[in-house]
Design a protein around this motif. Structure first.
Motif, PDB file in Angstrom:
ATOM      1  N   LYS A   1       6.605  11.374  -6.569  1.00  0.00           N
ATOM      2  CA  LYS A   1       7.347  10.216  -6.134  1.00  0.00           C
ATOM      3  C   LYS A   1       8.623  10.699  -5.454  1.00  0.00           C
ATOM      4  O   LYS A   1       9.286  11.597  -5.952  1.00  0.00           O
ATOM      5  CB  LYS A   1       7.701   9.456  -7.397  1.00  0.00           C
ATOM      6  CG  LYS A   1       8.020   8.041  -7.246  1.00  0.00           C
ATOM      7  CD  LYS A   1       8.213   7.519  -8.654  1.00  0.00           C
ATOM      8  CE  LYS A   1       9.260   6.441  -8.627  1.00  0.00           C
ATOM      9  NZ  LYS A   1       8.770   5.161  -8.253  1.00  0.00           N
TER      10      LYS A   1
ATOM     11  N   SER B   1       0.708  -2.806  -9.411  1.00  0.00           N
ATOM     12  CA  SER B   1      -0.194  -1.955 -10.152  1.00  0.00           C
ATOM     13  C   SER B   1      -0.936  -2.750 -11.196  1.00  0.00           C
ATOM     14  O   SER B   1      -0.362  -3.567 -11.899  1.00  0.00           O
ATOM     15  CB  SER B   1       0.624  -0.862 -10.819  1.00  0.00           C
ATOM     16  OG  SER B   1      -0.033  -0.409 -11.972  1.00  0.00           O
TER      17      SER B   1
ATOM     18  N   ALA C   1       6.309  -1.225  -7.819  1.00  0.00           N
ATOM     19  CA  ALA C   1       4.935  -0.867  -7.465  1.00  0.00           C
ATOM     20  C   ALA C   1       4.009  -2.006  -7.872  1.00  0.00           C
ATOM     21  O   ALA C   1       4.187  -2.608  -8.931  1.00  0.00           O
ATOM     22  CB  ALA C   1       4.547   0.406  -8.187  1.00  0.00           C
TER      23      ALA C   1
ATOM     24  N   GLU D   1       0.885  -1.167   0.000  1.00  0.00           N
ATOM     25  CA  GLU D   1       0.000   0.000   0.000  1.00  0.00           C
ATOM     26  C   GLU D   1       0.919   1.213   0.000  1.00  0.00           C
ATOM     27  O   GLU D   1       2.100   1.099   0.342  1.00  0.00           O
ATOM     28  CB  GLU D   1      -0.879  -0.030   1.266  1.00  0.00           C
ATOM     29  CG  GLU D   1      -1.964   1.010   1.367  1.00  0.00           C
ATOM     30  CD  GLU D   1      -3.024   0.849   0.295  1.00  0.00           C
ATOM     31  OE1 GLU D   1      -3.114   1.735  -0.571  1.00  0.00           O
ATOM     32  OE2 GLU D   1      -3.742  -0.163   0.311  1.00  0.00           O
ATOM     33  N   LYS D   2       0.396   2.369  -0.383  1.00  0.00           N
ATOM     34  CA  LYS D   2       1.214   3.581  -0.245  1.00  0.00           C
ATOM     35  C   LYS D   2       1.525   3.786   1.240  1.00  0.00           C
ATOM     36  O   LYS D   2       0.734   3.415   2.105  1.00  0.00           O
ATOM     37  CB  LYS D   2       0.444   4.790  -0.782  1.00  0.00           C
ATOM     38  CG  LYS D   2       0.562   4.872  -2.295  1.00  0.00           C
ATOM     39  CD  LYS D   2      -0.145   6.077  -2.864  1.00  0.00           C
ATOM     40  CE  LYS D   2      -0.103   5.960  -4.368  1.00  0.00           C
ATOM     41  NZ  LYS D   2      -1.153   6.720  -5.020  1.00  0.00           N
ATOM     42  N   ASN D   3       2.662   4.402   1.501  1.00  0.00           N
ATOM     43  CA  ASN D   3       3.075   4.704   2.879  1.00  0.00           C
ATOM     44  C   ASN D   3       3.335   3.474   3.741  1.00  0.00           C
ATOM     45  O   ASN D   3       3.223   3.524   4.954  1.00  0.00           O
ATOM     46  CB  ASN D   3       2.031   5.585   3.597  1.00  0.00           C
ATOM     47  CG  ASN D   3       1.900   6.936   2.926  1.00  0.00           C
ATOM     48  OD1 ASN D   3       2.890   7.626   2.739  1.00  0.00           O
ATOM     49  ND2 ASN D   3       0.688   7.273   2.528  1.00  0.00           N
TER      50      ASN D   3
ATOM     51  N   THR E   1       2.288   6.957  -9.789  1.00  0.00           N
ATOM     52  CA  THR E   1       3.123   7.433  -8.693  1.00  0.00           C
ATOM     53  C   THR E   1       3.441   8.913  -8.845  1.00  0.00           C
ATOM     54  O   THR E   1       3.727   9.579  -7.871  1.00  0.00           O
ATOM     55  CB  THR E   1       4.423   6.621  -8.607  1.00  0.00           C
ATOM     56  OG1 THR E   1       4.873   6.374  -9.914  1.00  0.00           O
ATOM     57  CG2 THR E   1       4.182   5.328  -7.874  1.00  0.00           C
TER      58      THR E   1
END
Lengths: 337, 449
Positions: free
Chosen positions: A63, A147, A145, A20-22, A54
């Motif tokens: 990014k 995706s 990533a 996940e992001k973060n 991103t």
């Protein structure tokens, strides 16, 4: 030094994948790049899956920049190459373009910052990796990533580190079980060498290999359709889904009597979009899922802080997760302090 | 008229291009942009070059050709960069890299060709000076950056950067000004070579294209044509590569055809499934291949140069655009008649004109078309199922169904009378007996006049 750096060097490629992001993927990448022995090894770095994901042109969130060390090779887009903040020597400019221009390969002549945005399709990533072999690169590090937009998969690398954390779920037991599910998928066994060679070039459709080894396309079946009717599948030994594997399809296979003993094959773990429940049920019923390509999972890193500021207990999280997946789990920020 | 304008012609030109093993995307674009040649001198010169490449690949070792082909894979399209250079723009690092890359590639390829006396066939301008400008340390490798040796001050700043990473941003800002000065200087020095760079790039594309064509001649069993000065064309054992390959995949053989045509209209009649349309397709294909200087799919070919080529076949694209099939066809043939009045050398290949209308008017339209076009200075080959008065036209007929097999050869006949084999052929296809027998009894009770 944390032990996994030594282990990374046993493979020719590493991808670092954030769930996940973060979840601390970039932290992990920085951590690894800071510690690789750049004096004795040729190291190349790139990123996959950039197409508008991103680099968000709407919110202007960019990014993060990566700090490269002198001597490292890197692949990035023309646009980001022009914005580099280091001295570097151009080695190659590819014919393939991404949304940010062509992919440029260069070598850092001083340390410094760069935005990474490399090959974004499976074929261009493959070609870029080939180019790196030609340059005698010892280790390729891929900022991987996850995706659905990009066909480039981090599973092409020999080894992998997963980054997870409070951003993926703010409840420790949910986070542990969700992460363990992904780890199960990453660890799926490879199918036979013969199957890999035959199925790898097929990037569309559902295919069957019968007991005599005959490969045929199931024209009427798509893995995403709701009403799937398998007919005359008694002879089917291997069922290959080139696209995404989803709950509905898996359930149909599980409930089909003639497919009881079937080996289900997908390209790699990034193509599996099934819930942990369906996955468990399938396994309980004796079903097997194998992949065409897989990476060896070296470690899992955690970021106990969620974007909203909520912080999980790092030690408890690492302990529980490590116990669930049988692999070392690190909180890199905590270890740094 | 460029190759890209006719590549989708239903004659099958696209297949020939797809079978061409070009090494670079730039050579493909260059070929698609090339104009159709309409002068004998130009075509002869192009075949002269191709013939040299054809001999070349036969004479030298395969590893040598493979090296050359591998080199050509590095050919990139840098027209934008060359244009910027010629317009006095300051090139950035990526553009300077591209210039250096092309200069080294061109020099390498020129050296390889020189070893076998091929440098006289395709001239590659010397770019040693370009390399010298972009390779100040004489490293002879195709990588690039603003080298330390361009500027002593820059070298100094960079070593400071390595010692004091904390001051990097400041030092980079100073360095980038110096780098820009170097780029201006380099671009100024390179400007006079812009034309030579463009020529080198085109020469490499020409080599790529000719090697691919020469290899295709070998692979597909094509031949070099001779020029026919009298306006007539003759083919011996002509074949259609795409149809031949499709048949081969079903373990069947393509039967080559001999045909000649020219001053008088040529009318081809014959049974259904007798390959009449394939003959027209192949003639069209050969004419295009000739005027773009490819190998010709025939054992022997003597071909006349034409200014314009018209291939009129039931055009599904027009139908998709909403025109009825009759309207689409009439408009296509109308274009041929209009062009025939423009005093140009034409080749028109018309497949079963007016076939979608009633036989009375259809036959009248075809007879009239033959009359209208007969006195024009053009080569016309037309197929039909109608019984018509051929007038001046030469009549060819597909030999047809014999002993349960189709003989696709063309034989010269005295009249345009069409064979009545449709029912036999339908029967051999296993079509419903009741239907065919009813038709047969209708013919017997009321034979056509």
């Amino acid at each position: 030094m944390l032990p996994f750096i030594d282990e990374i060097l046993r493979y020719d490629s590493l991808s670092i994948v954030g769930l996940e992001k973060n979840t601390g993927k970039t932290e992990c990448l920085k951590y690894v790049l800071d510690r690789l022995p750049v004096q004795d090894k040729r190291i190349a770095v790139t990123s996959i899956g950039i197409d508008g994901e991103t680099v968000d042109q709407v919110t202007r969130t960019q990014k993060p920049e990566i700090v490269l060390r002198e001597g490292m090779y890197f692949g990035t887009s023309e646009m980001h190459y022009r914005q580099r903040r280091l001295v570097s020597e151009l080695i190659d400019v590819s014919d393939e373009t991404t949304s940010l221009g062509r992919v440029v390969t260069a070598r850092a002549l001083t340390g410094g910052k760069i935005l990474l945005s490399g090959p974004s399709s499976a074929s261009s990533l493959r070609r870029w990796m080939g180019e790196m072999r030609r340059l005698d690169i010892d280790l390729v590090v891929i900022d991987g990533a996850l995706s659905r937009m990009s066909s480039a998969s981090p599973a092409v690398s020999q080894s992998m580190i997963l980054a997870t954390g409070a951003a993926y779920s703010a409840n420790i037991s949910t986070l542990v079980s969700k992460t363990a599910h992904v780890v199960d998928l990453v660890n799926l066994d490879l199918t036979s060498k013969g199957n890999i060679a035959r199925l790898m070039p097929l990037d569309k459709g559902v295919w069957s290999i019968d007991k005599d080894g005959n490969l045929s396309s199931l024209e009427a079946v798509t893995s995403l359709s709701r009403d799937i009717h398998f007919e005359g599948m008694e002879q089917c030994e291997t069922l290959y889904v080139a696209g995404a594997l989803v709950d509905g399809f898996l359930e149909k296979v599980r409930k089909n009597k003639s497919l009881k003993q079937v080996e289900l094959v997908v390209r790699d773990f990034t193509k599996i979009f099934v819930s942990p429940q369906q996955f468990r049920l399938f396994h309980k019923g004796g079903g097997r899922i194998h992949v065409l390509q897989r990476s060896r999972l070296i470690a899992v890193t955690v970021n106990p802080t969620s974007p909203s500021g909520y912080v999980l207990d790092s030690d408890m999280l690492c302990g529980k997760l490590s116990e669930a997946i049988g692999l070392p789990v690190y909180d890199l920020l905590k270890n740094k302090q | 008229m460029q190759l890209k304008n006719v590549i989708e012609s239903p004659c099958g030109l696209r297949y020939m291009l797809d079978q061409l093993e070009l090494q670079s995307g730039y050579a493909r674009r260059w070929l698609l942009d090339s104009p159709m040649m309409t002068s004998e001198e130009e075509i002869a010169a192009a075949y002269g070059v191709l013939r040299r490449f054809s001999q070349f690949i036969d004479q030298v070792e395969k590893t040598y050709i493979d090296t050359l082909l591998f080199k050509l894979q590095g050919l990139k399209d840098i027209r934008t960069t060359i244009r910027n250079l010629s317009q006095h723009a300051v090139l950035d690092d990526i553009e300077l890299f591209e210039v250096k890359h092309l200069a080294i590639l061109a020099t390498d390829v020129a050296r390889l060709l020189q070893q076998h006396g091929m440098d006289a066939v395709v001239e590659i301008p010397a770019l040693d000076e370009v390399i010298a400008i972009l390779d100040p340390d004489g490293m002879k490798i195709a990588t690039f950056y603003i080298y330390d040796s361009y500027c002593a001050q820059l070298k100094d700043l960079r070593s400071q950067m390595r010692q004091h990473p904390d001051q990097q941003d400041d030092l980079l800002a100073q360095a980038s000004e110096l780098e820009e000065g170097v780029r201006q200087d380099l671009s100024r020095q390179l400007h006079p070579f812009a034309d030579a760079m463009g020529q080198a790039q085109a020469a490499l594309a020409l080599i790529d294209v000719n090697l691919a064509k020469a290899l295709q001649i070998k692979q597909l069993g094509l031949s070099f044509p001779t020029m026919s000065p009298d306006g007539t064309s003759h083919y011996r054992a002509m074949f259609h590569p795409q149809v031949k390959d499709a048949l081969a995949s079903r373990a069947r053989k393509f039967q080559p055809v001999d045909i000649g045509f020219g001053h008088h209209p040529t009318l081809i009649t014959g049974a259904n499934m007798g390959g009449k349309t394939v003959v027209l397709k192949t003639l069209t294909l050969c004419q295009y291949l000739f005027q773009f200087a490819f190998g010709i799919p025939a054992l022997e070919a003597r071909i006349a140069v034409k200014d314009e080529i018209y291939f009129c076949i039931g055009d599904e694209q027009s139908v998709e655009k909403g025109l009825s099939s009759f309207a689409a066809e009439m408009k296509n043939i109308d274009a041929v008649i209009k062009a025939s009045r423009m005093n140009k050398k034409l080749l028109a290949l018309i497949d079963e004109p007016a076939r979608t209308t009633n036989p009375t008017e259809g036959a009248a339209l075809v007879t009239a078309l033959l009359k209208v076009l007969a006195d024009k200075d053009m080569s016309l080959v037309m197929t039909t199922h109608y019984d018509i008065e051929p007038g001046d036209a030469r009549c060819l007929r597909v030999k047809g169904f014999e002993n349960g097999e189709m003989d696709y050869q063309l034989v010269e006949v005295q009249s345009g009378e069409v064979p009545h084999e449709a029912l036999n052929i339908a029967q051999s296809l296993g079509i419903d007996n009741e239907w065919i027998n009813t038709a047969r009894s209708l013919l017997e009770s009321c034979p056509p006049s």
